[in-house]
Design an enzyme around this catalytic site. Sequence first.
Site, PDB file in Angstrom:
ATOM      1  N   GLU A   1      -4.659  -3.324 -19.048  1.00  0.00           N
ATOM      2  CA  GLU A   1      -5.550  -3.418 -17.557  1.00  0.00           C
ATOM      3  C   GLU A   1      -6.254  -2.271 -16.947  1.00  0.00           C
ATOM      4  O   GLU A   1      -7.199  -2.265 -16.593  1.00  0.00           O
ATOM      5  CB  GLU A   1      -4.500  -3.855 -16.314  1.00  0.00           C
TER       6      GLU A   1
ATOM      7  N   GLY B   1      -3.281 -12.587  -5.565  1.00  0.00           N
ATOM      8  CA  GLY B   1      -2.248 -11.550  -5.178  1.00  0.00           C
ATOM      9  C   GLY B   1      -0.947 -11.893  -5.696  1.00  0.00           C
ATOM     10  O   GLY B   1       0.002 -11.205  -5.286  1.00  0.00           O
TER      11      GLY B   1
ATOM     12  N   SER C   1      -1.447 -12.463 -11.430  1.00  0.00           N
ATOM     13  CA  SER C   1      -1.790 -13.315 -12.721  1.00  0.00           C
ATOM     14  C   SER C   1      -2.189 -12.451 -13.640  1.00  0.00           C
ATOM     15  O   SER C   1      -2.058 -12.695 -14.935  1.00  0.00           O
ATOM     16  CB  SER C   1      -3.081 -14.439 -12.319  1.00  0.00           C
ATOM     17  N   SER C   2      -2.807 -11.493 -13.317  1.00  0.00           N
ATOM     18  CA  SER C   2      -3.245 -10.239 -14.459  1.00  0.00           C
ATOM     19  C   SER C   2      -1.925  -9.749 -15.202  1.00  0.00           C
ATOM     20  O   SER C   2      -2.074  -9.928 -16.529  1.00  0.00           O
ATOM     21  CB  SER C   2      -4.347  -9.353 -13.782  1.00  0.00           C
TER      22      SER C   2
ATOM     23  N   TYR D   1     -10.165  -0.955  -0.641  1.00  0.00           N
ATOM     24  CA  TYR D   1      -9.104  -0.328  -1.551  1.00  0.00           C
ATOM     25  C   TYR D   1      -9.487   1.175  -1.559  1.00  0.00           C
ATOM     26  O   TYR D   1      -8.569   2.097  -1.426  1.00  0.00           O
ATOM     27  CB  TYR D   1      -8.731  -1.130  -2.709  1.00  0.00           C
TER      28      TYR D   1
ATOM     29  N   ASP E   1       3.310  -4.505 -11.036  1.00  0.00           N
ATOM     30  CA  ASP E   1       3.067  -5.785 -11.446  1.00  0.00           C
ATOM     31  C   ASP E   1       3.633  -5.887 -12.848  1.00  0.00           C
ATOM     32  O   ASP E   1       4.532  -7.015 -13.218  1.00  0.00           O
ATOM     33  CB  ASP E   1       1.782  -6.281 -11.419  1.00  0.00           C
TER      34      ASP E   1
ATOM     35  N   HIS F   1       1.059  -1.422  -0.033  1.00  0.00           N
ATOM     36  CA  HIS F   1       0.098  -0.131  -0.122  1.00  0.00           C
ATOM     37  C   HIS F   1       0.845   1.380  -0.004  1.00  0.00           C
ATOM     38  O   HIS F   1       0.345   2.249   0.351  1.00  0.00           O
ATOM     39  CB  HIS F   1      -1.025  -0.044   1.107  1.00  0.00           C
TER      40      HIS F   1
HETATM   41  P1  ADP Z   1      -4.010 -11.168  -9.590  1.00  0.00           P
HETATM   42  O1  ADP Z   1      -3.426 -10.362 -10.388  1.00  0.00           O
HETATM   43  O2  ADP Z   1      -3.611 -10.772  -8.210  1.00  0.00           O
HETATM   44  O3  ADP Z   1      -4.033 -12.680  -9.719  1.00  0.00           O
HETATM   45  P2  ADP Z   1      -6.343  -9.833 -10.296  1.00  0.00           P
HETATM   46  O4  ADP Z   1      -7.642  -9.695 -10.141  1.00  0.00           O
HETATM   47  O5  ADP Z   1      -5.608  -8.445 -10.456  1.00  0.00           O
HETATM   48  O6  ADP Z   1      -5.563 -10.792  -9.541  1.00  0.00           O
HETATM   49  O7  ADP Z   1      -6.478 -10.661 -12.041  1.00  0.00           O
HETATM   50  C1  ADP Z   1      -7.172 -11.725 -12.156  1.00  0.00           C
HETATM   51  C2  ADP Z   1      -7.869 -11.697 -13.415  1.00  0.00           C
HETATM   52  O8  ADP Z   1      -6.820 -11.640 -14.386  1.00  0.00           O
HETATM   53  C3  ADP Z   1      -8.557 -13.046 -13.523  1.00  0.00           C
HETATM   54  O9  ADP Z   1      -9.777 -12.821 -12.983  1.00  0.00           O
HETATM   55  C4  ADP Z   1      -8.669 -12.813 -15.152  1.00  0.00           C
HETATM   56  O10 ADP Z   1      -9.507 -11.922 -15.466  1.00  0.00           O
HETATM   57  C5  ADP Z   1      -7.371 -12.339 -15.716  1.00  0.00           C
HETATM   58  N1  ADP Z   1      -6.372 -13.510 -15.828  1.00  0.00           N
HETATM   59  C6  ADP Z   1      -5.441 -13.722 -15.322  1.00  0.00           C
HETATM   60  N2  ADP Z   1      -4.565 -14.978 -15.647  1.00  0.00           N
HETATM   61  C7  ADP Z   1      -5.344 -15.181 -16.776  1.00  0.00           C
HETATM   62  C8  ADP Z   1      -5.411 -16.277 -17.680  1.00  0.00           C
HETATM   63  N3  ADP Z   1      -4.457 -17.137 -17.509  1.00  0.00           N
HETATM   64  N4  ADP Z   1      -6.259 -16.620 -18.642  1.00  0.00           N
HETATM   65  C9  ADP Z   1      -7.387 -15.606 -18.399  1.00  0.00           C
HETATM   66  N5  ADP Z   1      -7.650 -14.518 -17.772  1.00  0.00           N
HETATM   67  C10 ADP Z   1      -6.497 -14.257 -16.823  1.00  0.00           C
HETATM   68 MG    MG Z   2      -3.867  -8.353 -10.936  1.00  0.00          MG
END
Ligand code: ADP
Ligand code: MG
Length: 408
Positions: free
Chosen positions: A187, A151, A154-155, A250, A199, A46
Amino acid sequence: MLLPGDISPQLGGQVRAALERYLARAGVPASAVAAAPGRVNLIGEHTDYNDGFVLPVAINRWCVAVGRVRLHDPAHARSRIYTENLDQAVEFDPSQRDVSAFEAGAWPRYLVGAVWSVLDAVPAGGAAPHSAPSITPLDIVVASTVPLGSGLASSAASTVATAALASRLLGRNLPPAALAAAARHAERTFAGVPCGIMDQDIAACAQPGQAMLIDCRDASQRPVALPSAEQVVIVIAHSGVRHALAGGQYAARRESCRRAAAAMGVPALRDATLADLASAAAKLSEHDTACARHVITENARVLEFIQALAASDLHSAGRLMLASHASLRDLYRVSCPELDTMVAAAAGTPGVFGSRLTGGGFGGCTVTLCRPNAAAELTARLRAAVGGSAAEPPFIAQAVGGVQSWAI
Ligand code: ADP
Ligand code: MG
């Protein structure tokens, strides 16, 4: 099929599986591959939207994107993206930018947005762009081992990997920093998430064996060497709790920070000291004061943590992680009972240096530093602490490099 010689067996296996999946779906082999890692933030939570410091590490979990240009005949004029994680596919006209075609907040906005963002990006100097990139249909398959929504970013892994693949397939030749910018654009603009810079920067620009100090005021980066794997390992554990209330909370924390900075007359909490806060306390609610105290002390902890690493003083580094967690729990109030239980379990394990929640809070993961020979006991205790509710067991993370892509 030839993969680069320096690719790890783990990533190599994931790439081969994705290529096989592509062949099975498309009936022709993919012509290019890209892989971008997830990340864990060691300390500095944060602080990003307060112009402060963060210290992420790219981890050996990747989103792999494979694909090729679709044949230029009218039957294949549309682009398509399939995600193995969700077992879903979308098709879209490469020459159109209709974000409303995809549900708000849903995955296609991230990944289709990443392709669009590559088209919007300025190609690197000297590279001849593809003859008509904006009408070139692409066929893409992604498969990620970064757990979605935990967290671990993945996005960013998925958007950076998709952007890198699109860049290669379309002949755009974007360097890592431009891929990070394109992924961030996807994003923010297409998925509508007001994300910071951390990220995408770490997913694109990480160096193996190093963390990255990012100054969120000017976006400057500095690699920070991590102790060797003989000295310390990084253990990541999921709480099994998804950050359900995180959105509103947030926004509320950001408001608290904004009010506190305004009351102290500074551009951002990055510029404030505890003395400034004491002088302004009468003008602020107790909660806003506590939030500001977290941010001011957390920024200082990031810099002290880096000094501790440089001095190989892992005990001090660990104490700073525990102090960070206590501050997030008691002052910023973004922890939850499960995360607190896990951090307490880790802190009580012999050979553990420090542990804290990582990411925005209200669920997600903890990150722990421990001696290598303590990892087995630690993971057993963390498993017991969450009682099997986590989607996957705790794991040891290696610090890997940023996005890579190859032609096949
Ligand atoms: P984090 O980035 O911490 O994992 P977020 O809420 O920022 O959490 O991002 C998660 C979102 O990113 C998922 O709900 C999806 O929309 C997208 N995403 C991430 N990885 C994939 C993937 N392999 N295929 C499709 N969408 C994905
Ligand atoms: Mg994310």
